[in-house]
Design a protein around this motif. Structure first.
Motif, PDB file in Angstrom:
ATOM      1  N   THR A  53       0.831  -1.225  -0.193  1.00 51.97           N
ATOM      2  CA  THR A  53       0.116  -0.455   0.488  1.00 51.97           C
ATOM      3  C   THR A  53       1.459   1.623   0.158  1.00 51.97           C
ATOM      4  O   THR A  53       2.010   1.160   0.361  1.00 51.97           O
ATOM      5  N   HIS A  55       0.285   5.290   1.917  1.00 55.26           N
ATOM      6  CA  HIS A  55       0.114   5.208   3.531  1.00 55.26           C
ATOM      7  C   HIS A  55      -1.170   6.744   3.152  1.00 55.26           C
ATOM      8  O   HIS A  55      -2.163   6.980   4.359  1.00 55.26           O
ATOM      9  N   VAL A  80      -3.389  -5.380   8.811  1.00 52.77           N
ATOM     10  CA  VAL A  80      -2.629  -4.509   8.226  1.00 52.77           C
ATOM     11  C   VAL A  80      -1.615  -4.193   9.641  1.00 52.77           C
ATOM     12  O   VAL A  80      -1.978  -4.678  10.499  1.00 52.77           O
ATOM     13  N   ASP A  83      -4.421  -0.767  13.080  1.00 54.65           N
ATOM     14  CA  ASP A  83      -6.175  -0.803  12.856  1.00 54.65           C
ATOM     15  C   ASP A  83      -6.541   1.244  12.924  1.00 54.65           C
ATOM     16  O   ASP A  83      -6.186   1.437  13.446  1.00 54.65           O
ATOM     17  N   ASP A 159      -4.374   2.356   2.975  1.00 56.54           N
ATOM     18  CA  ASP A 159      -4.613   1.136   4.023  1.00 56.54           C
ATOM     19  C   ASP A 159      -6.048   1.738   4.578  1.00 56.54           C
ATOM     20  O   ASP A 159      -6.974   1.012   4.985  1.00 56.54           O
ATOM     21  N   ALA A 268      -2.288  -6.273   3.619  1.00 58.21           N
ATOM     22  CA  ALA A 268      -2.383  -4.590   3.096  1.00 58.21           C
ATOM     23  C   ALA A 268      -1.333  -4.162   4.338  1.00 58.21           C
ATOM     24  O   ALA A 268      -1.354  -3.877   5.114  1.00 58.21           O
ATOM     25  N   THR A 269       0.642  -4.116   2.918  1.00 51.59           N
ATOM     26  CA  THR A 269       1.252  -3.020   3.862  1.00 51.59           C
ATOM     27  C   THR A 269       1.864  -2.102   3.120  1.00 51.59           C
ATOM     28  O   THR A 269       1.871  -2.206   2.113  1.00 51.59           O
TER      29      THR A 269
END
Length: 295
Positions: A53, A55, A80, A83, A159, A268-269
């Motif tokens: 991702t 951010h 993730v 959160d 994210d 998803a990071t």
């Protein structure tokens, strides 16, 4: 109803990629989206997806695809870094509790030579001076300076969009807000100053650099993204180990543990964590999973 996080909270949660990407004033012209997505399968039926991702994104930026949406829809839980829907409001308080120490020297005096000149220029360009950073530890000053270059017009990152879209599906944290900020706080002072210097330099390079990196992410150019994990502040061995490599190793173990629970996991990071020989895709392959690029 989940409210959009203020830019400050998003940036603090975003770690290195949020620091490096400077959002544009409006959605730029862009190629067709195809951000990198990998499918994971295991010998015992484990199944999941890896998605890198960004951010923080310009308002109106198009990044979702049918392939990505189908993979997300087929997943029964989301993993993730933080959160943001749950922890976002607490990030400012956590930052405030960690950011200050007594008796610190003026910020600009913590760098020297060309680095000091760039820091002063970056501060001056936003109407800031040493007094605005009085008492802030070097890592906290770096994040605050990065925030000063957020013009407030960027939209939410990938994210938060995915967290909102998860609905009633579980959202699992790899780290959480407090550990993420403590990671910065635990950096040796020299690494903190290297981070500060890197933020100042990247801030001065500005929008053009941010657009280039956004396009690399949007088009799924994993080679370009991997190259960027060796540049700028991540060229520093201490920062690279603390902010990227050690976390990738820890996260790969957590992802493997979650995959073993069955179902389909969507991870998803930040995109920097996914790519290269030391990225999550490669580390999970080393653990014996089949990791296949599907977009």
């Amino acid at each position: 109803m989940i409210r959009a996080l203020p830019p400050f909270a998003r940036r603090l949660a975003g770690l290195w990629l949020a620091l490096l990407l400077v959002a544009c004033n409006s959605a730029p012209e862009q190629p067709e989206p195809a951000p990198a997505l990998w499918e994971i399968t295991g010998a015992n039926g484990q199944h999941g997806y890896l998605f890198g991702t960004v951010h923080s994104l310009p308002e109106g930026y198009r990044w979702r695809t049918q392939v990505l949406d189908d993979a997300f829809a087929a997943s029964d839980r989301l993993m993730v870094e933080v959160d943001l829907a749950r922890d976002g409001a607490a990030i400012g308080g956590i930052f405030a509790s960690l950011a200050r120490s007594p008796g610190l020297p003026p910020l600009s005096s913590r760098l020297s030579g060309e680095r000091q000149a760039e820091l002063k220029q970056a501060m001056k360009a936003r109407g800031l001076s040493d007094k605005d950073f009085a008492g802030l530890e070097s890592w906290a000053a770096a994040l605050t300076l990065a925030q000063a270059y957020d013009d407030g017009t960027d939209g939410e990152g990938a994210d938060l969009t995915l967290i909102k879209a998860a609905g009633k599906r579980p959202v699992i944290e790899l780290e959480g807000a407090a550990p993420q900020l403590r990671l910065f706080d635990a950096l040796p002072e020299q690494d903190q100053r290297d981070l500060l210097a890197g933020v100042a330099q990247e801030a001065l390079q500005g929008e053009e650099l941010g657009d280039e990196r956004l396009n690399h992410w949007l088009t799924g150019d994993a080679a370009a993204l991997e190259k960027e994990t060796h540049e700028g502040m991540l060229a520093d061995p201490g920062l690279r180990e603390a902010l990227l490599l050690s976390r990738n190793r820890a996260w790969s173990e957590k992802i493997a543990e979650e995959l073993a629970k069955g179902g389909t996991l969507f991870v998803a990071t930040g995109a920097a964590h996914m790519v290269g020989r030391e990225g999550l895709a490669a580390l999970l392959a080393e653990r014996g999973y089949s990791v296949r690029r599907v977009q």
